[in-house]
Design an enzyme around this catalytic site. Structure first.
Site, PDB file in Angstrom:
ATOM      1  N   TRP A 124      43.132  47.822  44.916  1.00  0.00           N
ATOM      2  CA  TRP A 124      41.823  46.953  45.099  1.00  0.00           C
ATOM      3  C   TRP A 124      41.034  47.331  46.485  1.00  0.00           C
ATOM      4  CZ3 TRP A 124      39.223  43.956  48.526  1.00  0.00           C
ATOM      5  CH2 TRP A 124      38.058  43.460  48.345  1.00  0.00           C
ATOM      6  N   GLY A 143      40.834  46.303  39.452  1.00  0.00           N
ATOM      7  CA  GLY A 143      41.323  45.009  39.733  1.00  0.00           C
ATOM      8  C   GLY A 143      39.989  44.108  40.303  1.00  0.00           C
ATOM      9  N   ASP A 144      38.938  44.316  40.170  1.00  0.00           N
ATOM     10  CA  ASP A 144      38.121  43.596  40.967  1.00  0.00           C
ATOM     11  C   ASP A 144      37.554  42.495  39.971  1.00  0.00           C
ATOM     12  OD1 ASP A 144      36.099  43.480  43.305  1.00  0.00           O
ATOM     13  OD2 ASP A 144      34.865  43.120  41.636  1.00  0.00           O
ATOM     14  N   LEU A 145      37.642  41.361  40.272  1.00  0.00           N
ATOM     15  CA  LEU A 145      37.333  40.077  39.612  1.00  0.00           C
ATOM     16  C   LEU A 145      35.849  40.121  39.295  1.00  0.00           C
ATOM     17  CD1 LEU A 145      38.368  37.556  38.123  1.00  0.00           C
ATOM     18  CD2 LEU A 145      38.156  36.154  40.120  1.00  0.00           C
TER      19      LEU A 145
END
Length: 195
Positions: A124, A143-145
């Site tokens: 990330w 992977g970024d929410l």
């Protein structure tokens, strides 16, 4: 992109143009990324300033960082792990296993591989580095929410997409070679545009 992806076109129509301001102070960007992990912007800024003050008010070189003991770094607000991560980055630079002078010639995947060899720098962090420091336009931060949540909301998914699902959606919706731009608009759709 708006013609290729009708869902994203609605966001593009109402959002401002994405802003990516690349720079080449890679070393400082990564040190600051390590320091700022899992902190509020205000807390990170305070610790970053104390960190710089520890070195006489100038951003320290890798050589300067490794001469400091972990307890000195902890004294300015770094956790023990983060102090170790900053020193590990300095060691990787000094031993030549991280070479900022050649990063621009590497693929995104090769940069991920090189930088994630440093303790405390994960995928990330490298994706954000590629996007906002290097200004690469073809980065899909799997992977970024925020991007995952935005895709779920925009595309009506029942659950957060996996990295593989995100890559499939990018391919299906013709985001390449502008995955970074698509991601920016997805962040914006959540009223959470990156700063």
């Amino acid at each position: 992109m708006s013609k290729a992806d009708p869902v994203l076109s609605g966001v593009i129509a109402t959002a401002p143009l994405p802003t990516f301001v690349p720079h080449t102070n890679y070393y400082k960007a990564l040190v600051n990324s390590i320091i700022g992990q899992q902190l509020s912007v205000k807390a990170a800024a305070t610790i970053k300033q104390r960190f710089v003050d520890l070195f006489g008010g100038s951003f320290p070189s890798p050589e300067q960082i490794i001469t400091r003991d972990i307890e000195e770094l902890r004294g300015v607000g770094l956790s023990r792990p983060k102090a170790g991560y900053v020193q590990d980055l300095a060691r990787h630079i000094l031993d030549g296993s991280v070479q900022f002078s050649t990063l621009d010639q590497l693929s995104n995947d090769d940069i991920v591989t090189e930088l994630t060899a440093v303790k405390g720098i994960g995928e990330w962090t490298v994706h954000m580095f590629l996007l906002f420091c290097m200004g690469r336009l073809d980065v899909l931060p799997t992977g970024d929410l925020g991007v995952r949540s935005g895709i779920k909301k925009l595309y009506g998914l029942d659950e957060l997409p996996t990295p593989d699902t995100m890559r499939e959606m990018a391919l299906k919706n013709n985001w390449h070679p502008y995955e970074s731009v698509a991601s920016w608009y997805i962040w914006h759709s959540l009223d959470n545009a990156p700063k």
